[in-house]
Design a protein around this motif. Structure first.
Motif, PDB file in Angstrom:
ATOM      1  N   GLY A  58       0.783  -1.228   0.000  1.00 42.76           N
ATOM      2  CA  GLY A  58       0.000   0.000   0.000  1.00 42.76           C
ATOM      3  C   GLY A  58       0.813   1.276   0.000  1.00 42.76           C
ATOM      4  N   PHE A  59       2.042   1.257  -0.541  1.00 42.24           N
ATOM      5  CA  PHE A  59       2.829   2.480  -0.641  1.00 42.24           C
ATOM      6  C   PHE A  59       2.188   3.431  -1.653  1.00 42.24           C
ATOM      7  CE2 PHE A  59       6.180  -0.278   1.104  1.00 42.24           C
ATOM      8  CZ  PHE A  59       6.748   0.574   2.030  1.00 42.24           C
ATOM      9  N   ASP A  60       2.511   4.719  -1.506  1.00 43.59           N
ATOM     10  CA  ASP A  60       1.964   5.712  -2.425  1.00 43.59           C
ATOM     11  C   ASP A  60       2.564   5.590  -3.816  1.00 43.59           C
ATOM     12  OD1 ASP A  60       0.454   6.665  -0.379  1.00 43.59           O
ATOM     13  OD2 ASP A  60       1.679   8.432   0.027  1.00 43.59           O
ATOM     14  N   SER A  61       3.801   5.126  -3.901  1.00 42.94           N
ATOM     15  CA  SER A  61       4.477   5.006  -5.201  1.00 42.94           C
ATOM     16  C   SER A  61       5.599   3.983  -5.081  1.00 42.94           C
ATOM     17  CB  SER A  61       5.051   6.359  -5.643  1.00 42.94           C
ATOM     18  OG  SER A  61       6.041   6.797  -4.736  1.00 42.94           O
ATOM     19  N   THR A  62       6.100   3.565  -6.245  1.00 45.41           N
ATOM     20  CA  THR A  62       7.240   2.642  -6.264  1.00 45.41           C
ATOM     21  C   THR A  62       8.467   3.291  -5.671  1.00 45.41           C
ATOM     22  OG1 THR A  62       6.360   1.605  -8.276  1.00 45.41           O
ATOM     23  CG2 THR A  62       8.671   1.199  -7.768  1.00 45.41           C
ATOM     24  N   GLN A  63       8.625   4.608  -5.913  1.00 41.02           N
ATOM     25  CA  GLN A  63       9.781   5.323  -5.372  1.00 41.02           C
ATOM     26  C   GLN A  63       9.750   5.341  -3.847  1.00 41.02           C
ATOM     27  OE1 GLN A  63       7.780   6.456  -7.828  1.00 41.02           O
ATOM     28  NE2 GLN A  63       9.221   6.173  -9.537  1.00 41.02           N
ATOM     29  N   GLU A  64       8.554   5.524  -3.275  1.00 40.38           N
ATOM     30  CA  GLU A  64       8.435   5.519  -1.821  1.00 40.38           C
ATOM     31  C   GLU A  64       8.773   4.139  -1.264  1.00 40.38           C
ATOM     32  OE1 GLU A  64       5.131   7.422   0.983  1.00 40.38           O
ATOM     33  OE2 GLU A  64       4.544   5.406   0.348  1.00 40.38           O
ATOM     34  N   ALA A  65       8.324   3.085  -1.943  1.00 43.23           N
ATOM     35  CA  ALA A  65       8.619   1.722  -1.503  1.00 43.23           C
ATOM     36  C   ALA A  65      10.121   1.456  -1.542  1.00 43.23           C
ATOM     37  CB  ALA A  65       7.875   0.718  -2.380  1.00 43.23           C
ATOM     38  N   SER A  66      10.765   1.875  -2.620  1.00 43.83           N
ATOM     39  CA  SER A  66      12.207   1.657  -2.746  1.00 43.83           C
ATOM     40  C   SER A  66      12.983   2.429  -1.691  1.00 43.83           C
ATOM     41  CB  SER A  66      12.679   2.072  -4.148  1.00 43.83           C
ATOM     42  OG  SER A  66      12.038   1.303  -5.153  1.00 43.83           O
ATOM     43  N   ALA A  67      12.566   3.681  -1.440  1.00 44.04           N
ATOM     44  CA  ALA A  67      13.257   4.506  -0.449  1.00 44.04           C
ATOM     45  C   ALA A  67      13.116   3.907   0.953  1.00 44.04           C
ATOM     46  CB  ALA A  67      12.704   5.929  -0.483  1.00 44.04           C
ATOM     47  N   PHE A  68      11.927   3.382   1.262  1.00 44.54           N
ATOM     48  CA  PHE A  68      11.714   2.796   2.589  1.00 44.54           C
ATOM     49  C   PHE A  68      12.534   1.526   2.746  1.00 44.54           C
ATOM     50  CE2 PHE A  68       9.352   0.149   5.641  1.00 44.54           C
ATOM     51  CZ  PHE A  68       9.284   1.031   6.712  1.00 44.54           C
ATOM     52  N   CYS A  69      12.569   0.695   1.713  1.00 46.54           N
ATOM     53  CA  CYS A  69      13.371  -0.533   1.775  1.00 46.54           C
ATOM     54  C   CYS A  69      14.848  -0.210   1.966  1.00 46.54           C
ATOM     55  CB  CYS A  69      13.170  -1.353   0.496  1.00 46.54           C
ATOM     56  SG  CYS A  69      11.535  -2.087   0.330  1.00 46.54           S
ATOM     57  N   LYS A  70      15.307   0.829   1.286  1.00 43.77           N
ATOM     58  CA  LYS A  70      16.706   1.233   1.408  1.00 43.77           C
ATOM     59  C   LYS A  70      17.001   1.717   2.819  1.00 43.77           C
ATOM     60  CE  LYS A  70      20.213   3.960  -1.021  1.00 43.77           C
ATOM     61  NZ  LYS A  70      20.462   4.926  -2.137  1.00 43.77           N
TER      62      LYS A  70
END
Length: 333
Positions: free
Chosen positions: A249-261
């Motif tokens: 349920g992330f707002d965007s793929t970029q947000e998901a990638s940043a959080f994983c990082k």
């Protein structure tokens, strides 16, 4: 203050706009003057003034608005408790106070902890909810909104066995209501750490319910990544960030990638590398509740004011018609 006197040395108070502030009882203070206590009818008029005239102010930041209303709400509750006030006015104040605290906690989630203390907000929220449940139990005539707030109580206590037992002790027509069923299903998904189910069920929540779930987002996302880090562990393969974004349920793929990082995972070409031992411990994470806002904001009707939200007019519930809701007892041992 009376208009025109704001910048003077001694501004004049406007009797039509002044509201008694909260005063903490302490040793050494003057004895309580009974004439200073407001009866339930006056308390409701006071609260209505705060909701209609203060909650929608835009000439100052919302944090200032929240602090003012929060302080005056404590004073209202103090007067009600001292008098042991009961009745529909007190129930209405508590119900709207719960919505106010939940909507404010979400709206101010980006604020620094020095400016907005989440724990204090939720402590008062819990007190209001618990008081409401007591009123609903002893005064069923005042409980026309009971379903909504029984559901909110369950969502505020995800993972609590006592909250589940409380729901199961309700009359059949209440515990069988679709909103309370949904709250129990979300609790089940939370306990099972079933992140896909939790995200899909979250889509069915209304705005106020989503504000509660947003409180759990960061810790739930970290625990979900811990499960995925074991399930999809591979030194040769990667997991698509777009799929992870949809599942969680992330707002965007970029947000998901940043959080994983931020969690210590490696990102390669919009994909996540899940390797055991790479995920940072949850205790070392900076808990920022700034994730997954679209999941909450999409539930709010356009051009709705804070006073509409507090009165329950500013949000709606989205239903999923493609799959019937399973029975509550499927999730109870």
């Amino acid at each position: 203050m009376v208009k025109g006197t704001e910048n003077t040395k001694r501004p004049k108070a406007d009797p039509e706009s002044t509201v008694k502030e909260y005063s903490r009882p302490a040793a050494g203070k003057k004895a309580l003057v009974l004439s200073d206590l407001r009866p339930p009818e006056v308390l409701y008029i006071t609260w209505s003034y705060l909701v209609e005239s203060i909650a929608n102010k835009t000439d100052v930041g919302y944090l200032t608005v929240y602090n003012f209303i929060f302080d005056r709400l404590r004073s209202i509750r103090q007067d009600a408790v001292i008098q042991r006030s009961e009745g529909p006015e007190i129930v209405a104040i508590l119900e709207q106070a719960v919505r106010f605290l939940l909507a404010s906690s979400y709206r101010l989630c980006r604020e620094d902890m020095m400016n907005f203390d989440t724990k204090i907000c939720f402590d008062h929220l819990s007190e209001c909810l618990n008081r409401l449940l007591v009123f609903y139990h002893f005064y069923p005539d005042f409980a026309k909104n009971q379903v909504e707030f029984q559901s909110l109580h369950m969502l505020c206590n995800l993972g609590s066995s006592q909250a589940v037992l409380h729901i199961l002790g309700l009359p059949f027509h209440l515990r069988n209501h679709k909103r309370i069923k949904l709250a129990l299903q979300l609790n089940s998904a939370y306990l099972e750490n079933n992140f896909v189910k939790f995200t899909r069920l979250s889509e069915q929540c209304n705005y106020i319910e989503s504000c509660i779930l947003h409180r759990y987002r960061t810790s739930f996302l970290i625990s979900s990544l811990a499960v995925m880090n074991v399930a999809y562990h591979s030194k040769a393969l990667t997991f698509p960030s777009c799929v992870l974004s949809e599942w969680l349920g992330f707002d965007s793929t970029q947000e998901a990638s940043a959080f994983c990082k931020e969690c210590g995972l490696t990102i390669k070409s919009d994909s996540v590398c899940f390797i055991k031992g790479s995920l940072k411990p949850q205790s070392k994470m900076a808990h920022k509740r700034t994730l997954c806002h679209k999941l909450v904001d999409s539930k709010l009707k356009k051009n709705m004011s804070m006073s509409d939200i507090i009165k329950g007019f500013g949000y709606e519930r989205k239903e999923r018609s493609e799959k019937p809701m399973q029975d509550m007892w499927d999730y109870v041992d």
